[in-house]
Design an enzyme around this catalytic site. Sequence first.
Site, mmCIF file in Angstrom:
data_model
loop_
_atom_site.group_PDB
_atom_site.id
_atom_site.type_symbol
_atom_site.label_atom_id
_atom_site.label_comp_id
_atom_site.label_asym_id
_atom_site.label_seq_id
_atom_site.Cartn_x
_atom_site.Cartn_y
_atom_site.Cartn_z
ATOM 1 N N ALA A 147 18.586 -15.403 -8.956
ATOM 2 C CA ALA A 147 17.502 -16.331 -9.271
ATOM 3 C C ALA A 147 17.266 -16.319 -10.778
ATOM 4 O O ALA A 147 17.690 -15.394 -11.484
ATOM 5 C CB ALA A 147 16.237 -15.932 -8.524
ATOM 6 N N GLU B 207 22.646 -13.692 -1.685
ATOM 7 C CA GLU B 207 21.870 -14.116 -0.516
ATOM 8 C C GLU B 207 22.293 -15.505 -0.049
ATOM 9 O O GLU B 207 22.371 -15.771 1.153
ATOM 10 C CB GLU B 207 20.379 -14.087 -0.858
ATOM 11 C CG GLU B 207 19.857 -12.662 -1.034
ATOM 12 C CD GLU B 207 18.478 -12.600 -1.660
ATOM 13 O OE1 GLU B 207 17.585 -11.996 -1.035
ATOM 14 O OE2 GLU B 207 18.283 -13.136 -2.766
ATOM 15 N N GLU C 132 18.054 -6.395 -7.769
ATOM 16 C CA GLU C 132 16.642 -6.687 -7.992
ATOM 17 C C GLU C 132 15.812 -5.468 -8.391
ATOM 18 O O GLU C 132 14.849 -5.605 -9.157
ATOM 19 C CB GLU C 132 16.042 -7.327 -6.731
ATOM 20 C CG GLU C 132 16.467 -8.770 -6.490
ATOM 21 C CD GLU C 132 17.766 -8.903 -5.708
ATOM 22 O OE1 GLU C 132 18.101 -10.040 -5.327
ATOM 23 O OE2 GLU C 132 18.445 -7.873 -5.473
ATOM 24 N N GLY D 34 20.035 -13.642 -5.675
ATOM 25 C CA GLY D 34 19.936 -14.852 -4.872
ATOM 26 C C GLY D 34 21.272 -15.498 -4.590
ATOM 27 O O GLY D 34 21.441 -16.167 -3.563
#
Length: 257
Positions: free
Chosen positions: A66, A114, A134, A111
């Site tokens: 992200a 993911e 993260e 992300g």
Amino acid sequence: MSGGTVLVDREEVLGIITINRPEALNALNGEVISGIKRAVLEIESDPAIKVIIITGAGEKAFAAGADIAEMAKKGAQEAKEFSLRGHELMDKIETSEKPVIAAINGFALGGGCELAMACDMRVASDKAKFGQPEVNLGIIPAFGGTQRLLRLVGKGMTKMLIMSARMIDAATALRIGLVDMVTTESELIPKVRKLALEIAGKSQNAVRLAKLSINAGHEMGLKAGNDFEAENFSECFRSAEQKEGMAAFLEKRPAKF
């Protein structure tokens, strides 16, 4: 093809979604998340498209997480809303009636990892790298990483990868079950296209029901999963594709789905 941060191409029966922020390693900001969701919905509504491919522009990244610059400004409630938007996208990909293949051409971190895990199949370049880093930022995965990684590689490996923020290569990802196939960088897209076209040539009703049965069964006990499979097997016999497939087999000719 549509312009902007997410591109959509149609090639025969394939719909190809490309994250187009190579200068930012295809990081997933709010615009990209919305763009991918719109692209999936657009392709889903096109009956000519049978298989979806998701990849990243350039050679360096599938999606390197992200967008941290965007996330850093958020408060707790905004962060929750951002997480839920990510969950909504990943759930949409996972529950799409059409098979979705991730063509992972570089970094798939945070992300990006993911996003790949939400796809039905993951094919990686041998130069790809994976990780959930993260905790280095004082946060945890927010787009389903603690849950889908758990279901793919097991509890201990999930804890090791997330808690250590360790990055792994494609060979390791293949060994632990995070990806399903590894190929060279130059052969990545051709091999993904070949796989997608193989799937597209099968009974699409059967492919849809197989995906539905596998996904649902993954969350059920064995008995409930078997019962659900039997219902979907029965449903196949309501389709002209079942009649054509079996007739073609008996007549020793290719099926025309």
